[in-house]
Design an enzyme around this catalytic site. Structure first.
Site, PDB file in Angstrom:
ATOM      1  N   SER A 170       0.826  -1.215   0.000  1.00  0.00           N
ATOM      2  CA  SER A 170       0.000   0.000   0.000  1.00  0.00           C
ATOM      3  C   SER A 170       0.860   1.265   0.000  1.00  0.00           C
ATOM      4  CB  SER A 170      -0.899   0.015   1.234  1.00  0.00           C
ATOM      5  OG  SER A 170      -1.644  -1.173   1.318  1.00  0.00           O
TER       6      SER A 170
HETATM    7  N1  SAH Z   1      -0.698  -4.987   4.010  1.00  0.00           N
HETATM    8  C1  SAH Z   1      -0.030  -5.289   2.779  1.00  0.00           C
HETATM    9  C2  SAH Z   1      -0.886  -4.957   1.583  1.00  0.00           C
HETATM   10  C3  SAH Z   1      -1.044  -6.162   0.788  1.00  0.00           C
HETATM   11  S1  SAH Z   1      -2.151  -6.117  -0.573  1.00  0.00           S
HETATM   12  C4  SAH Z   1       1.338  -4.627   2.713  1.00  0.00           C
HETATM   13  O1  SAH Z   1       1.654  -3.805   3.573  1.00  0.00           O
HETATM   14  O2  SAH Z   1       2.126  -4.977   1.819  1.00  0.00           O
HETATM   15  C5  SAH Z   1      -3.408  -7.218  -0.014  1.00  0.00           C
HETATM   16  C6  SAH Z   1      -2.993  -8.629   0.277  1.00  0.00           C
HETATM   17  O3  SAH Z   1      -4.166  -9.335   0.652  1.00  0.00           O
HETATM   18  C7  SAH Z   1      -2.407  -9.390  -0.916  1.00  0.00           C
HETATM   19  O4  SAH Z   1      -1.147  -9.875  -0.579  1.00  0.00           O
HETATM   20  C8  SAH Z   1      -3.407 -10.514  -1.148  1.00  0.00           C
HETATM   21  O5  SAH Z   1      -2.816 -11.720  -1.585  1.00  0.00           O
HETATM   22  C9  SAH Z   1      -4.028 -10.655   0.233  1.00  0.00           C
HETATM   23  N2  SAH Z   1      -5.331 -11.318   0.264  1.00  0.00           N
HETATM   24  C10 SAH Z   1      -6.365 -11.224  -0.593  1.00  0.00           C
HETATM   25  N3  SAH Z   1      -7.389 -11.997  -0.202  1.00  0.00           N
HETATM   26  C11 SAH Z   1      -6.979 -12.597   0.948  1.00  0.00           C
HETATM   27  C12 SAH Z   1      -7.599 -13.535   1.849  1.00  0.00           C
HETATM   28  N4  SAH Z   1      -8.818 -14.004   1.655  1.00  0.00           N
HETATM   29  N5  SAH Z   1      -6.883 -13.925   2.913  1.00  0.00           N
HETATM   30  C13 SAH Z   1      -5.636 -13.473   3.142  1.00  0.00           C
HETATM   31  N6  SAH Z   1      -5.006 -12.597   2.335  1.00  0.00           N
HETATM   32  C14 SAH Z   1      -5.673 -12.173   1.252  1.00  0.00           C
END
Ligand code: SAH
Length: 214
Positions: free
Chosen positions: A63
């Protein structure tokens, strides 16, 4: 561009985060301490402190710095709190929460990202972090209740499992939208058995994919 990580970080905090209204000293201190460039791949390191999200592979993103700081401030995290994070991704948001003294339980569904984030967080010596590879739309019932729940992927609604696993009192922050890639940030507050909800502005997150997501 400035590639000294400390200077880049300080400039990011001033120009992107404080300038847009985030003022919590605990959040600013944690963001100042967390080496964001260690959460992106080598080729993207020079862009790590820029004012936008970056790709982390597998169609996912780390993000934007401001969004991480804003959501963390909204979550009102205190030392020792049990925090459930859904979407470990790069592990950056996880590290910021751990830096604030929270006990973080973070779930990721992409095996490669789960593993990479685990290696990074272990190398940084952040001990209060528990990671799980799973569909995070089910929460993490074995460790509930959580005083805080932070979802960093956008879903069509707040899954019932999160409301059940939220402590009382407790706060949840999640991007929710009827369409993919366009959400409103929603804050849910549980207190005295009652659940209140407010909306906080438009955001764009990757999809929350799973049983109670897309
Ligand atoms: N907080 C993260 C942002 C990651 S983007 C950072 O600081 O980098 C969102 C993430 O959510 C992705 O890695 C994606 O694979 C994950 N995601 C999507 N659906 C999900 C689910 N049902 N359970 C766990 N993770 C999930």
């Amino acid at each position: 561009m400035d590639i000294d990580p400390r200077r880049s970080r300080e400039r990011m905090v001033r120009e992107q985060i404080i300038a847009r209204g985030v003022s919590s000293p605990a959040v600013l201190a944690a963001v100042r301490k967390t080496p964001r460039h260690l959460f992106v791949e080598e080729a993207l390191k020079p862009q790590a402190y820029e004012d936008h999200p970056l790709p982390i592979g597998y169609g996912q993103t780390i993000s934007q710095p401001y969004v991480v700081a804003w959501m963390t401030e909204l979550l009102d995290v205190g030392p020792g709190m049990k925090v459930l994070e859904i979407g470990t991704g790069s592990g950056y948001q996880t590290a910021v929460l751990a830096e604030m003294g929270a006990q973080v339980y973070s779930v990721e569904r992409v095996p490669e990202l789960h593993k990479l984030a685990g290696n990074r967080l272990a190398a940084m010596g952040l001990g209060s972090v528990h990671l799980k590879l799973d569909d995070g739309t089910m929460g993490w019932p074995e460790h509930a209740p959580f005083e805080r729940i932070l979802v960093t992927a956008g879903g069509p609604k707040v899954p019932q499992s999160y409301l059940e696993q939220l402590a009382d009192p407790g706060l949840l922050v999640m991007p929710v939208g009827a369409e993919r890639r366009s959400q409103t940030l929603v804050m849910v507050k549980k207190q005295d058995g009652r659940i209140g909800r407010k909306t906080l502005g438009q955001v764009t997150f990757v999809d929350l994919v799973g049983k109670h997501g897309w």
